[in-house]
Every structure is written in structure tokens, then in C-alpha cells.
Design an enzyme around this catalytic site. Structure first.
Site, PDB file in Angstrom:
ATOM      1  N   CYS B 155       0.779  -1.216   0.174  1.00 44.70           N
ATOM      2  CA  CYS B 155       0.067   0.108  -0.169  1.00 44.70           C
ATOM      3  C   CYS B 155       0.935   1.168   0.049  1.00 44.70           C
ATOM      4  O   CYS B 155       0.495   2.354  -0.767  1.00 44.70           O
ATOM      5  CB  CYS B 155      -0.889  -0.057   1.108  1.00 44.70           C
ATOM      6  SG  CYS B 155      -0.304  -0.534   2.914  1.00 44.70           S
ATOM      7  N   HIS B 252      -2.501   6.668   3.651  1.00 46.87           N
ATOM      8  CA  HIS B 252      -1.082   6.747   4.356  1.00 46.87           C
ATOM      9  C   HIS B 252      -0.519   8.180   3.806  1.00 46.87           C
ATOM     10  O   HIS B 252      -0.722   8.415   2.439  1.00 46.87           O
ATOM     11  CB  HIS B 252      -0.384   5.641   3.266  1.00 46.87           C
ATOM     12  CG  HIS B 252      -0.694   4.249   4.062  1.00 46.87           C
ATOM     13  ND1 HIS B 252      -1.590   3.839   5.195  1.00 46.87           N
ATOM     14  CD2 HIS B 252      -0.278   3.116   3.576  1.00 46.87           C
ATOM     15  CE1 HIS B 252      -1.608   2.623   5.383  1.00 46.87           C
ATOM     16  NE2 HIS B 252      -0.744   2.252   4.533  1.00 46.87           N
TER      17      HIS B 252
END
Lengths: 360, 360, 360, 360
Positions: B155, B252
Site C-alpha cells: 500500500c 497513508h
């Protein structure tokens, strides 16, 4: 009798704010200082401290200050004070602090206003107390007998310079540093960061913080010129800082990559160097000097703010995840308690040092 | 008739986990896929989905899956499926995914197991769909007609490679990258991160994440060898990653400093380059391809996870704070939705691309 | 020589868990107890404590336990221990605690297993130390000389009963109580509550908590039957509890509405009553007894967990927002430190009391 | 042609605040309204909306408002508007809203100023649209042709009255209600709650909220007097509210205990009653009316804000944990989206209803 053997009367300017409250908590249990005067803005002046203040510390408000009447920040009201701690906002700190040191007070300031003035020590007291040598020039140029000002650094700077100083002393010049911070909300004061900005969120900007860090590091890790009239910031070190605000109450985390100018040390040498680092304030037996300036942890998932920020009563810097950097030489993660070593605690240790050395 | 004109039957392996749940949410509203089969561990197999699953999405569980009976992860039960999405744990993904692609299924995996295999595309679908050229070799070496596997990246990698790809295409090779991440808790699945570890805290380690990022970036931004039999990761780029877990639910954040091998672009050139970046999946009209691959923001305090993670329905990368780096050339902060472009969304777009190009 | 004049050797069972860790922190700075033995499951037994434990306290692990070898929870290994503190999980506490008190140990348990047994004191040590009268019957029926067990209450119960006891003593029977709790995550141990369940969220259920609270309150506020063989829970009080988990680390907040059987007191009478409340453990000079059992606050927005949970070193209950209830008579909000007065601290004060009174 | 068949021009007053922003998000995707004018304080008036506003919604700012010039809140500038939505602060809402309805505008207000005026409908549009009968009297007494004002309730009230209305309609009068709320930070606007007050914390007071809830419930659940000139609040119901602020972004949770005046229903009867509840706005086919006014959940640990607040697009109330109360008859936990059904969404549905019924 050296001033370090007697109780010193301390004033706290900006006493109602968050830095001021931290000063009060730390001074109330301090064996060397007695809280003598509390200063704040006109709005608070004249009120009893407990009425003037929205207390936000998890430590209970010390009994001794509850009934003290807050004074305006005018030196005329501070006769009998030996040291003046300033937790003032930058918006007003410039004029007020000047009034105090010109009125022959020893001023220990957390504000940014005088930090970069060339004959003002920007002193992280576990790092560069040698910068106190500037005080003589300061007094001379201002024609003062006793007054002077010493500042401590920005909270995120104060964490970064500690391991860098240890490494620089041992392994020579550091050529490049890239640092990314994850800073706690207490650094912004109260009310400070809005909860809607930080719950389930990050704010990737702290206004003005990055240039401050980049400049302050070079001044603190630099020296003093030969006639002791000005600091001599490092010119060959390049520093790049990125500062973020995160949902942590106290404790700034910093991820640091370091390149050495010369032969780089191994990871084990770095660990040993950091573990062995000591400072003059420790040797002098200053009350607030931590047992270990740097707390080195080998646990792979530390430092963590909630678990490590109180190491050394908030005066230690905790360094972990020391490993090789695939781009530079060494990288690590550090944690500093932003309102203790990063603010009020540094000012207080600066004052202890000044007393031990006869500046106060 | 091209397969992109018909409805494809999709299976989701690991359907009860958090990545599996995200697959289901995205597929349920997808015009091209119909959820045909749900696979999970022996413990869940045989149960109705709603009983087998602790649903943790803020989107309501789609009606169509509630009563589906969960199957074991054995290809024998998946006749009629056109594409297989894998949200399996790495602990089991290796064997199961192998069984599926050897059974002639088209497998789109979010697991790490096959990512670094040299003839497996590690494909961030807005970056390197050219790596699909490896599929032919994969099939040949395994003696397969239709089966193959394409993986998406970790990710945090998926966010980083997007602007790097745009910059590399426009300004030539990137020599050095230092990146520090602030990663959300959803990346760890459920139960994942303990609340005692993340409330008023940061965890400065995500086990295995940093080497994954450092290696995956070089494979994704690299090319394919001349006989199309293996990827050719970049060898001249150095990447240093530091990964932290923070109290954010989704999204993120990554703070990136970049050094170019050649003449560096200006800040304005970087902004323009990122704004103008497009990818093949957009040109093909893939349903999940975002309108803007990169959402460039000029607001000084963005991107912020809570406000920007859903840009482009979670398929855009948002880049802000683009500025000069005092150490390297350019630094910026990016945000990627870790469970959309960073996981399930990437797999689905990979499958859309595969269908458009006739691989399915 | 009374046992309260000597140092007592203490064992902590369940020493690696969160309650066990809190026991260790509190005992390490306790003048009356020395940590003699640490017990844990077979998986940990034989390991050095620092290796067996994932330490999660913000206090540093006390030096004295770091190198201690963890023992299995078998009384044979605990010769020389004067008191045994149990932070064991309910799943195993029943058998293990029984083995210890039958082996003539004084057991102070935080587990729920024996709380509702009629001759076992369920003792919140600032509330109902008179229930120690049951110990004689317990010993007699089990044919023990020295062994016995005293339990403390569920963490949320321990906060609630303190003001109710004060009110009941002063104003007579309380007929009805409706309480809604906002409980901290530390109450669930480690890993306990998943971060995905509590960030930007509330969990409106704590399994089994409500019936526990409703029953325990009546036992604690009740008396002892005439032959001192069994407790006599209140039968005329009705209690309704609703328990929620919220994103707070330590400290349970409880919103309470109270109806008195007789003439209700005024708000001012309630405040005075709570302020004046004292307990036997204070009179005996027990080390852990707080200066003020109840900390009454007049600030309109208190108690707050982060600011008030450490009042009285976590052994005080803070009560605020005392006002008339439009439905019942009085309502207020209380805060209790769930791992101190609500768990380990209560057990320790129970042991201090037992020593002062000659039970140990 | 009924006004419900045409597009209505809508103004949003207080357009730069958090309620105003929510209005804009909801109106931008609404088939019946077109955003015609945005009003805000003198400080913002004259600026382009995107410059005047610190946008804090996770939905992207709708294109159509970005370039709109913000107007002062003076009716003279709003010619052509059919409905006026007010998200104004109470400090200014009184005078401004009066100016608008006296200028013959249909005003739908989220402010508290006119809520308790006896001929102003305090209307939760899934509960008491019958209170629109007061509009005629309002117009008559003010000598208006078209102008009127309808308010929606306080956000926590709006959640509570929905199940109470369903229960009252089915099982007769409710005699007593004790409710404790856990309210989200978005209810306080921006900057609103300081992060230092809510991270790892609870604020056990929301100033003014409890009396508002206690009074509004009785007005909303009450009727209209016989000559349709004033509302007739319930006089026999007693309500006690305790309101807390918790670390949740959106969604108020409320723990409710209910006593019926007559024979109480069983838990199953309550569930069925809530599930079957419908309202007039649904029957009229209003766009914003949720499919299910009340979403009843049987999952033991629901409703949870993060997972359930968007049920019915934020217009449903989710009710769970329906069980017997040991003190009253029934207790349950409900969740309401405080800025949708609790604020802007209610105003918009009120306006839809008004249009359907010919008031606009």
C-alpha cells in the site's frame, strides 16, 4: 556564596498559557527555585491565578500559585526576582523580554524572537552550554551588569540536536540531514489544534517550523567566533526538515537520516556513542539534568511517545531504530518531550546552569 | 466480442478479511464485475457470508453477498469465475494463488508472495501496465493457456511510485529518494493494531514494510528485459524508507525528498508534470481509472487523510507541499488511500485493464 | 510485632498482563511490600520477566523485576510469600486462586470468579472493609488457618459505589440508580480493543459488564448477615447500567442519576457529604488510602479523564456536575482510575488493610 | 403546478460555517434545489466562496459554489430565492432570520433562537410535520403572505425524539426518560473543540445542551392547541439529559431508559414498533426521507458511529441494544448523524415537505 546554594526567586511570564503552566509544574517541585511572581497579559493581570487560568495540565495546580495575583509583564513589578522565565507568545515576547533584560533581569526565554540574534545563546542545555560565553558580549554591548537573555530552541530542534551533537563530537562533521517530524498537539498550545483537524487525520504543515529547525540546528551545533562576540553557525551542513502534526498529546517523534562528511561509523559505534554521551550540566550536578542525556533503545518498535516521553523526567531524548540508511549513512528515530526538554524544562536547566556558573 | 463488453464473474478469496471486504464493496457497485464466489478459510467455509464475517466497512454490506455461502479456497469450486481477486494473508496466499493460476484462473493478488518473482507483473495500474508483457512468459513457462497472476504493490509503495513515475518520465532518472510514511491503521487489517498502541501514540515500526517499499519501487519503476521474460528493476536508484503507524483510519501520508540524476526541474515544472500525468488505463476508459491520476493541491496544509483520501474515489494520489529540498532537489507530501489504490482498488483496475487488453 | 510494621513478601500472579504490570508499578514503590515472586502462564514460566513481557506501562519497568524468573502459578513455588495478588484472567483464575488460598496464602484478587460467593468479601477498600468479617467463616468452612481470599470489584463498580456509599450512610437508602459509563480501553487489557473499533468510534457494549455492575453494587453496599457467614446484598435498590467503550486510555467516566428512598438531600448537602466522606483505611493510616476518598469538583466541565484520573494517585474518585435530576433526585458525573482504584490499587489497599488488621 | 415539481432556488445563510458547508454538500446533489445564493458575515461578504471558506468536509467542494460571491445576510440581496436555509450562529440568527421571514422568505433554520416560540414549528421532519399547522397562525400574526420560519431541533434532540415518537404512538404516553449522550465533535463546529480537550479525554459538559434537549423533546412530542395557534408541549413527561463530548467526528450516541405511563411493551414489541415506524415525509415521496426512519439492529455491539452514522444517508436513526431496564421499562442505545438528520439534512427535508404541501 554561589547562587547555586541558595533558593532563587523565579518569575514566570506568560504564566496562564500552556508553556507557562508547564513552567509552574516544574518549578513547584524544584529545590532551587521558588515561584515568586506570575506575569501575564493585561486581561489576566490583577486576577488571582486560579481565576485567570484554564488549567490544562494533568498534574494538579500547585497550591502555592493558586492564590497568587497575576502581574502585568512590566519589570517594575518584579523586584526581588532572580530569574525570569518567559513562556510568552512571540507576538509580545520581543518587547517584553527586552524590557526585562534591559532592567537587569536574567531572562530565560522559550520564545523565538531572540533565538537567531548572534550574541544570544540559543541553548539546548544538554548540548551547547558553551554558548554562554556570548553573555559577556551581550552585556557589554547593552551596557548591562547583570541582565542578559538566553533562549532555548524550538521544540523539534531540541530533540534533533542532541544525537547530532553526540555524533558530531565523536565522528566529525555531519554533511547532510533529512528529518521528518511527527509532532504532538501540545506544541501548539491551547486551544491550538482544532480536534476536527487532528482526529483521524494528520496536518502536514506546521507554519514556520521547518525553516526554524533548519536554521536553529546549524546555530546550536556551530561554535562561537574567536572574540566571543557572535555565534558561528555551521555552514557546511545541509538540513531538510518536514514537519507534521499528529494525534499525540505530548512528545515529538523525528525520523532522521544522516550523512557524515568523513568516514561513517557503524551502527554499533553510533549506539555506543549515543549511550556514552554526557554534558556539562550533568557534570555540574544540575538538578534537571537527566541521568542519561540519550536513552538508546534496542527494542525494534520504540521509541513510542506514550511509553517513552517521560524518560529522564522528560529531559532525555530517546533514540531507537538505529540502522544503516540505504541513501545516507545512518538513520534513526528519536523522541523528545516537547514541553519539557523542548520548552520549559530546557529553560529551567539553562537557569540552573547559569546559576552554577555564576551568571545569576 | 471483447471481454470488456461483457459482465465478468469475480471471485474474492479471503473474503471475510478487511481487504476482502473492501473488494466486495468496490465490486458490488462495479458495472463490469459480478460477485460470483466468496472464498475463505476452512473455518468460514460453508457458512453464509453474513454469519462468517465481522463486517467493518462504513459502507453497508451489499445485499447480494449477504446470503452467499462461503467456499473453501480450492479452484475446484470456482468454475465459471472469470477473475479471481485475492485478499488472502501471506501465510496462505502462496499455495492457494498458485493452485488458482495453475488451474487456469486469472489471479489478481494483493498478497506479497509473488510480487518479486521476475516474470510476475507487480503492477500499480496507473503506473506500469506495460509490465503485463510478462504474462506471456509466465504462461509459457507454466504451460498455461489462460491462467496467470498479476500482483499489486504494498500500500505505501503504491502511493510513492505514482509521482515518481511522472517525474521520471518527464525529467529523467531519479537517483535518490528518502521517504518517511505515516500509515493508517486499516493497513494492518482487523483486529490489527491494538488501540493501546495507537491512541496518543505512534508505532515507529511496521514490520517488513521498509525493505518491501525499497525493493518494490525499483521493480515498478524499472522496465522489462529484452526478451520479455523478466522485469528489470532499476539499479541506479537508491531508496530509503522509514515507516510509522499513526492514529488515522484510512490513508497513508508520505513525506518524500527526491534527487534527480540530471538537471532538476523547478517546483513549477514539477507541479505541471504531476498535474498532466496520465496513464494507459485512463486512455482505455477503464471504469476505476481516476479522472486525475495525481491530484495536485496548492493549499499549504494539504493533503490531509480525512479530507483528501477519497479524491478520485480513492484511486487518485494527492500531492501537496511541493517545494525545494535544501538537501536534495524537490520534496513533497503525498497521500494514498491504502485500501483502494493501495490494495483492492488497484487489483480491480488491474483486472479491468487485463480485460480491456484481452488477457481475460 | 504487627505485620503492618514489617515488609511483606508479595507475589503477583498474571504478572505479564496489564493488571499484573500495574501491580508491579504500584508495588515497586510501595514501602510495605517487596515483590518476591512473579507468576504467569506456562508459556511465560521459566523466562526472565523482561523477556516474558510486552511492557505497556508509561512508567518504566522497575529494575527489581527485570531479571526475575517468572514462575508457574502453582503454590508450591511461592514459599515465603505473605500476600498473593492475582491479576489472572477469569478463564484460569478460579482454579489457581483456589489452589493458593487452600495452600494457606492470603489472596487478593482482581478476577471476577469469587466475587459473588457469599462468604468472600467483595471489597472496595474505601467503602466496605467491614466485609472482612466474612474471612473467619471462609477459613472455618475451608478448614484453613491463614489462607483466605478477598476480591475487589469490577472497575466500573468501584467508581460507582464510592459516592453511593457516602450518600447512603448520610441520607439513607437509595432506591434507584441509572448509570451510563464511558469506559477506557485499558480496562480491556492488551491487545484488548482493536484500534479500528475505537478511533472515531464508540463500542456501545462491554460484554458481561452491565449485569456485573448491577449485582456487585448491591453486594458491596449491603451488609453481612447476623452470624457473619454471608453477605446480605441490598434487595430494595434497583440499578440499571449501560456500559460503553470510548477512546480514552485510562479512567472510566460514569453519569449517574440517583433516587433516594426517603427525603432527598439538596445539591449542597450532597456536595458536603461527598467532601466529608472518610473510610477506615484512611483512619488506619494505610499507605495507599487517598487523602480524599472523593474529590468533589465545582468546575462545570469536570471531571475529565486526562486531567483528573490521577487525583489521589488514582485512588480518589472525582465527582462533579452534581445537580438536581428532573427525573430522580440527584445526578452527577464521576471518574475513577480503572486500573488503580478499579483494579490493582484496590487489591493493594485491601492487602494493606488486611495487614493492619492482622489478617496477614 | 405544485412547487414540488419545479426546481427551487435555495439560499444558504452562514454558508462558510460547518453547518453551512453541510447544507452545500447536501444541496449540490439534490434534485429539487439549486444553490442560488450564499450568505455570510460582513467579513466574508464580497469574497468568492472558495476564498471565504476553510472547507472541512470530506466531500469535495461542489464546483457550482466555488466561484459564487458570498453575499451579506440582508434579504435585499436574495430576490429570486424560494427557500432560505440558515446555518447561522445563534448570536446573529435572531435578527437575520426575522428580517428574512418578514421579507416574505420561507426560512428553514438550524439555529436555536426561534425553536421554543409557541407558533414556530420545531420540526424533526420524520416526527412531527403536523406542527406545520402553526404556519398559518404565524403568517397571520405577522401579517405575512408567504414568509414563515420552521426550525429543526438541536442535534441530540433529533435522535432522541424519533424512537420516542414511534413508541408513544404505539404504546401510549411515556412518563419518564433518562438519557446520556456521547456527542461528536462536529456538533461544536470549527474550530470548536480543542484537540487537547478531547484526545484521550471526555468533556462531560456541553454548555446549554441538557436544558435544550429536555425542553425540545416535550415540544416535539407534544401537539398543537385546538385553535392551531400554539404548540402544546407534553406536561406529564419528565426528561433528564446528561450530555458528554467524546472523540468521535460525526454521530451522536444516546443511551436511553424509558418508562411508560401505561402497560409497557415487551422488547420484541418495541423492536417491531420501531421497525415499522413510518412518517408522512416518506409517504409524500420526499427525496431526503430515508427508506427506514429507524434502522433497528440486533447486533449486540451496535450502533457504532463510524459504521452506522450513514445509514439512510444520515437521515435514519439507528437503534440497538433494545432490552429491559431494571429500573424503568425499556432501555436502548441510538445513533443519529448530528449534521445530517441532526442539522442540515433535517432543514432540507423540512423544506421538501413544505414544498410538497404547498407552503413554498
Amino acid at each position: 556564596m554561589s547562587s547555586s546554594d541558595r533558593i532563587l526567586n523565579a518569575a514566570v511570564l506568560g504564566a496562564t498559557g500552556t508553556v507557562g503552566q508547564r513552567f509552574i509544574v516544574l518549578l513547584a517541585r524544584h529545590p532551587m527555585f521558588r515561584i515568586h511572581s506570575l506575569g501575564a497579559s493585561e486581561r489576566s493581570a490583577g486576577k488571582v491565578y486560579t481565576d485567570a487560568t484554564k488549567w490544562k495540565m494533568s498534574d494538579i495546580m500547585p497550591e502555592e500559585v493558586k492564590a497568587m495575583v497575576v502581574k502585568p509583564c512590566d519589570p517594575a513589578h518584579y523586584a526581588g526576582c532572580d530569574v525570569v522565565f518567559s513562556g510568552l507568545d512571540a507576538a509580545v515576547a520581543g518587547d517584553i523580554e527586552k524590557a526585562f533584560f534591559e532592567a537587569e533581569f536574567a531572562v530565560f526565554s522559550n520564545a523565538k524572537n531572540y533565538r537567531m540574534v548572534e550574541d544570544v545563546p540559543l541553548c539546548v542545555p544538554v548540548v551547547n552550554t558553551d554558548h554562554y560565553q556570548l553573555v559577556a558580549h551581550q552585556r557589554k554591548s547593552l551596557n548591562l551588569q547583570k541582565g542578559f537573555i538566553v533562549t532555548n530552541s524550538n521544540c523539534s530542534t531540541s530533540g534533533l540536536v542532541v544525537p547530532l551533537k553526540a555524533l558530531q563530537d565523536k565522528f566529525g562533521a555531519i554533511s547532510r540531514v533529512i528529518v521528518t517530524t511527527l509532532q504532538s498537539i501540545s506544541g501548539a498550545g491551547y486551544p491550538g489544534v482544532a480536534s476536527l483537524d487532528i482526529l483521524d487525520n494528520i496536518v502536514p504543515l506546521i507554519s514556520g517550523e521547518e525553516p526554524k529547525m533548519e536554521a536553529e540546528v546549524k546555530k546550536i551545533l556551530g561554535g562561537i567566533n574567536s572574540d566571543l562576540s557572535a555565534c558561528a553557525p555551521l555552514t557546511d551542513m545541509r538540513v531538510s526538515a518536514t514537519c507534521n502534526r499528529v494525534a499525540v498529546i505530548d512528545g515529538h517523534t523525528e525520523c532522521v537520516s544522516v550523512e557524515f562528511a568523513g568516514k561513517p561509523p557503524s551502527v554499533e559505534e553510533v549506539k555506543q556513542c549515543l549511550r556514552e554521551y554526557t554534558c556539562e550540566a550533568q557534570e555540574l550536578g544540575c538538578f534537571s539534568a537527566p541521568k542519561h542525556v540519550i536513552h538508546v533503545t534496542d527494542e525494534p518498535d520504540r521509541p513510542q511517545p506514550r511509553l517513552d516521553r517521560n524518560n529522564g523526567e522528560g529531559m532525555s531524548v530517546t533514540v531507537g531504530r538505529i540502522r544503516e540508511c540505504p541513501v545516507f549513512h545512518i538513520k534513526f528515530t528519536l523522541l523528545v518531550h516537547n514541553t519539557v526538554l523542548g520548552a520549559a524544562g530546557a529553560s529551567i536547566l539553562n537557569a540552573e546552569y547559569a546559576a552554577k556558573k555564576g551568571f545569576v
